[in-house]
Design an enzyme around this catalytic site. Structure first.
Site, PDB file in Angstrom:
ATOM      1  N   VAL A   1     -13.072   3.938  -9.095  1.00  0.00           N
ATOM      2  CA  VAL A   1     -13.147   4.220 -10.678  1.00  0.00           C
ATOM      3  C   VAL A   1     -13.226   2.788 -11.408  1.00  0.00           C
ATOM      4  O   VAL A   1     -12.392   1.930 -11.248  1.00  0.00           O
ATOM      5  CB  VAL A   1     -11.791   4.947 -10.811  1.00  0.00           C
ATOM      6  CG1 VAL A   1     -11.413   5.136 -12.270  1.00  0.00           C
ATOM      7  CG2 VAL A   1     -11.771   6.220  -9.980  1.00  0.00           C
TER       8      VAL A   1
ATOM      9  N   GLU B   1     -11.312   6.284  -3.655  1.00  0.00           N
ATOM     10  CA  GLU B   1     -10.590   4.991  -2.858  1.00  0.00           C
ATOM     11  C   GLU B   1     -11.771   4.065  -2.801  1.00  0.00           C
ATOM     12  O   GLU B   1     -13.081   4.426  -2.175  1.00  0.00           O
ATOM     13  CB  GLU B   1     -10.173   5.331  -1.372  1.00  0.00           C
ATOM     14  CG  GLU B   1     -10.059   4.181  -0.451  1.00  0.00           C
ATOM     15  CD  GLU B   1      -9.035   2.988  -0.905  1.00  0.00           C
ATOM     16  OE1 GLU B   1      -9.485   1.998  -0.691  1.00  0.00           O
ATOM     17  OE2 GLU B   1      -7.822   3.196  -1.817  1.00  0.00           O
TER      18      GLU B   1
ATOM     19  N   ARG C   1       0.890  20.327  -0.176  1.00  0.00           N
ATOM     20  CA  ARG C   1       1.845  21.390   0.215  1.00  0.00           C
ATOM     21  C   ARG C   1       2.435  22.519  -0.670  1.00  0.00           C
ATOM     22  O   ARG C   1       2.733  23.542  -0.131  1.00  0.00           O
ATOM     23  CB  ARG C   1       3.043  20.369   0.771  1.00  0.00           C
ATOM     24  CG  ARG C   1       2.751  19.443   1.988  1.00  0.00           C
ATOM     25  CD  ARG C   1       3.804  18.909   2.573  1.00  0.00           C
ATOM     26  NE  ARG C   1       3.459  17.483   3.321  1.00  0.00           N
ATOM     27  CZ  ARG C   1       3.432  16.096   3.136  1.00  0.00           C
ATOM     28  NH1 ARG C   1       3.740  15.907   1.774  1.00  0.00           N
ATOM     29  NH2 ARG C   1       3.185  15.392   3.790  1.00  0.00           N
TER      30      ARG C   1
ATOM     31  N   CYS D   1       1.441  -3.572   5.364  1.00  0.00           N
ATOM     32  CA  CYS D   1       2.496  -4.515   6.084  1.00  0.00           C
ATOM     33  C   CYS D   1       2.232  -4.831   7.414  1.00  0.00           C
ATOM     34  O   CYS D   1       2.726  -5.704   7.925  1.00  0.00           O
ATOM     35  CB  CYS D   1       4.044  -3.840   5.679  1.00  0.00           C
ATOM     36  SG  CYS D   1       4.230  -3.329   4.050  1.00  0.00           S
TER      37      CYS D   1
ATOM     38  N   ALA E   1      -0.932   4.349   0.217  1.00  0.00           N
ATOM     39  CA  ALA E   1       0.404   5.195   0.448  1.00  0.00           C
ATOM     40  C   ALA E   1       0.780   6.119  -0.694  1.00  0.00           C
ATOM     41  O   ALA E   1       1.077   7.126  -0.592  1.00  0.00           O
ATOM     42  CB  ALA E   1       1.558   3.825   0.561  1.00  0.00           C
TER      43      ALA E   1
ATOM     44  N   TRP F   1      34.990  -7.352  13.421  1.00  0.00           N
ATOM     45  CA  TRP F   1      34.821  -7.768  11.978  1.00  0.00           C
ATOM     46  C   TRP F   1      33.227  -7.805  11.676  1.00  0.00           C
ATOM     47  O   TRP F   1      32.904  -9.009  12.310  1.00  0.00           O
ATOM     48  CB  TRP F   1      35.497  -8.830  11.096  1.00  0.00           C
ATOM     49  CG  TRP F   1      36.962  -8.519  10.892  1.00  0.00           C
ATOM     50  CD1 TRP F   1      38.019  -8.656  11.533  1.00  0.00           C
ATOM     51  CD2 TRP F   1      37.250  -7.545   9.672  1.00  0.00           C
ATOM     52  NE1 TRP F   1      39.060  -8.044  10.871  1.00  0.00           N
ATOM     53  CE2 TRP F   1      38.634  -7.464   9.897  1.00  0.00           C
ATOM     54  CE3 TRP F   1      36.459  -7.212   8.636  1.00  0.00           C
ATOM     55  CZ2 TRP F   1      39.579  -6.857   8.876  1.00  0.00           C
ATOM     56  CZ3 TRP F   1      37.595  -6.594   7.664  1.00  0.00           C
ATOM     57  CH2 TRP F   1      38.588  -6.546   7.490  1.00  0.00           C
TER      58      TRP F   1
ATOM     59  N   ASP G   1       2.332  -0.103  -5.664  1.00  0.00           N
ATOM     60  CA  ASP G   1       2.406  -1.413  -6.174  1.00  0.00           C
ATOM     61  C   ASP G   1       1.799  -2.052  -7.673  1.00  0.00           C
ATOM     62  O   ASP G   1       1.972  -3.052  -8.065  1.00  0.00           O
ATOM     63  CB  ASP G   1       1.715  -2.437  -4.998  1.00  0.00           C
ATOM     64  CG  ASP G   1       2.147  -2.471  -3.790  1.00  0.00           C
ATOM     65  OD1 ASP G   1       3.184  -1.874  -3.591  1.00  0.00           O
ATOM     66  OD2 ASP G   1       1.635  -2.940  -2.981  1.00  0.00           O
TER      67      ASP G   1
ATOM     68  N   ASN H   1       5.608   5.143  -0.755  1.00  0.00           N
ATOM     69  CA  ASN H   1       5.525   6.261  -0.323  1.00  0.00           C
ATOM     70  C   ASN H   1       6.526   7.261  -0.866  1.00  0.00           C
ATOM     71  O   ASN H   1       6.309   8.352  -1.018  1.00  0.00           O
ATOM     72  CB  ASN H   1       5.910   6.209   1.228  1.00  0.00           C
ATOM     73  CG  ASN H   1       4.801   5.842   2.005  1.00  0.00           C
ATOM     74  OD1 ASN H   1       3.662   6.800   2.588  1.00  0.00           O
ATOM     75  ND2 ASN H   1       4.473   4.702   2.484  1.00  0.00           N
TER      76      ASN H   1
ATOM     77  N   SER I   1      -4.476   5.685   3.803  1.00  0.00           N
ATOM     78  CA  SER I   1      -3.231   5.802   4.376  1.00  0.00           C
ATOM     79  C   SER I   1      -2.978   5.011   5.341  1.00  0.00           C
ATOM     80  O   SER I   1      -2.477   5.381   6.412  1.00  0.00           O
ATOM     81  CB  SER I   1      -3.013   7.278   4.779  1.00  0.00           C
ATOM     82  OG  SER I   1      -3.134   8.298   3.654  1.00  0.00           O
TER      83      SER I   1
END
Length: 457
Positions: free
Chosen positions: A83, A36, A23, A46, A12, A439, A288, A310, A42
């Protein structure tokens, strides 16, 4: 001459940073190399319990963007490459190809560390036996599904009763397993106060999940074939054909520590508002593996959530790409469920408020998700903490059925804005009988909290 951005971690935070930077700057201005160690990029960790449980039918639904898609956007994503060293002074990283074992140094002008978190795997006898599973990655999910398919019996033990433990208990129940959850604490969901955790405990019992509190695991027992056969605590043994670990996570900062980068009390990297590692102009970190500012307590804390990761990536990518963005902090909002029971929390628990020296009042109310006369109205319990002197909202916990969990977002906004419980009572929330009582339950709790603050003087 173009610069090179190196990203460590392809999920993420890392790939959000890489994508946002791309971009803003084309390949002629910025070369991007990402490492990775797994097979995937990506993806939603969760979502793994829901894939295992069958709510998500296929694994690839959890993948937002594949390595091939990133490469098509001029991001050199190297999977199955880990790495193993960061040379801060030399501005380079040493990476190992996990298939061939070959190692190579890669220089960088800018570095993003997004190494995530690692599951807590207690060093217990038998913990690495076949049939014992973590659920941190898609590979973990595939291994667990294979184990469930070949299990000779239908008994499962979940170790830990936090978010992952509770969600995995439901997933295993859906596979027809007899599920026992062993929890170190007295009640499940330590992110809630014990009185609210008790509601979760009662609901799990009602579903047929056996939840055993105050039962830290001492060892995992194996059979003649070497596979798990039971989990032991001081009070007894619990037969198991499959064991799932839900004991929490810690920041994965082994590389950062070895490189001498600054870490906080929870072991996470420390960054500034721009997510730049403190004291290092050309190194950023997110996800994280970092600690972030708690806007309610004013202290740093570690919260492993994809929402934060993210956002961190977007901020980092904007800054690396020549723009400017900041991440101001969090209030600790999280939601989960076990079958039809929704669980939500934001802000501080009583324990947290006490630890930071805040004097507070608490109130607990029961209400319904809709107007009481409208079909489908379901009960929910709302607990609210407010600062004793000022009435400032400190935290909210909600446990209930349909419509309970997302109500916590009201409190999350109020916490971020620094509102008092009295100010909350005037919030103009949406109302119609199919959606809420006149309420809203959160406002009922706020009214009661106002009275508690006044009564406390």
């Amino acid at each position: 001459m173009s610069e090179r951005l190196v990203v460590i971690g392809g999920d993420a935070a890392g790939m959000s940073a890489a994508s946002q930077a791309r971009r803003l700057k084309g390949p002629e201005e910025l070369e991007i190399v990402a490492f990775e160690r797994g097979h995937f990029s990506s993806y939603s960790a969760c979502g793994i319990p829901y894939w295992v449980g069958g709510d998500v039918p296929v694994r690839d639904r959890l993948i937002a963007r594949s390595p091939e898609e990133h490469r098509a956007r001029d991001i050199d994503l190297r999977t199955r490459t880990e790495v193993v060293e960061i040379d801060v002074a030399g501005q380079r990283v040493r990476a190992r190809d996990l298939e061939s074992g070959a190692e190579e140094w890669t220089g960088f002008d800018k570095l993003v560390i997004a190494t995530g978190a690692r599951p807590l795997r207690p060093p217990l006898p038998g913990i690495d036996a076949p049939g014992v599973h973590g659920v941190q990655t898609l590979d973990d999910g595939e291994a667990l599904l294979a184990s469930l398919a070949r299990a000779k019996g239908r008994r499962a033990v979940v170790v830990g009763a936090g978010y992952i433990g509770v969600e995995m208990a439901e997933a295993l129940l859906g596979h027809g397993f007899e599920v026992t959850v062993l929890n170190r604490g007295e009640q499940p969901m330590a992110t809630l106060d014990p009185d609210m955790g008790r509601l979760v405990h009662e609901a799990m019992d009602g579903l047929g999940i056996t939840t055993v509190g105050s039962s830290p695991v001492t060892k995992v027992l194996t059979g003649a074939d070497g596979r798990v056969r039971a989990v032991a605590t001081d009070s007894g043994e619990y037969p198991a054909d499959v064991v799932v670990l839900g004991t929490g996570v810690v920041p994965e900062t082994t590389l950062a520590r070895a490189a001498g980068l600054p870490l906080g009390v929870y072991g996470g990297l420390l960054t500034d508002l721009a997510m730049r590692v403190r004291g290092h102009e050309n190194i950023w970190a997110g996800g994280d593996c970092v600690e972030v500012l708690d806007l309610v307590s004013g202290r740093e804390r570690h919260i492993a959530l994809g929402t934060h990761a993210n956002k961190h990536g977007q901020v980092i990518g904007s800054n690396v790409g020549g723009g400017y963005a900041t991440f101001p902090g969090v209030v600790g909002t999280a939601v989960s469920k076990v079958c039809d029971l929704e669980i939500a929390r934001t802000g501080l628990r009583e324990k947290d408020a006490h630890e930071v020296g805040l004097r507070y009042v608490t109130v607990t109310v029961e209400s319904t998700s809709r107007a009481g006369y409208y079909p489908g109205a379901a009960l929910m319990t709302v607990k609210m903490l407010a600062e004793r002197r000022t009435g400032r909202l400190l935290g909210v916990q909600i446990v209930g059925r349909e419509g309970a969990a997302k109500r916590v977002d009201i409190a999350a906004v109020a916490l971020t804005a620094g509102m008092t419980v009295e100010q909350m009572t005037a919030l103009d929330l949406g109302y119609a009988p199919p959606f809420s009582p006149v309420w809203d339950p959160v406002l009922v709790a706020a009214r009661k909290a106002v009275a508690a603050v006044r009564a406390a003087g």
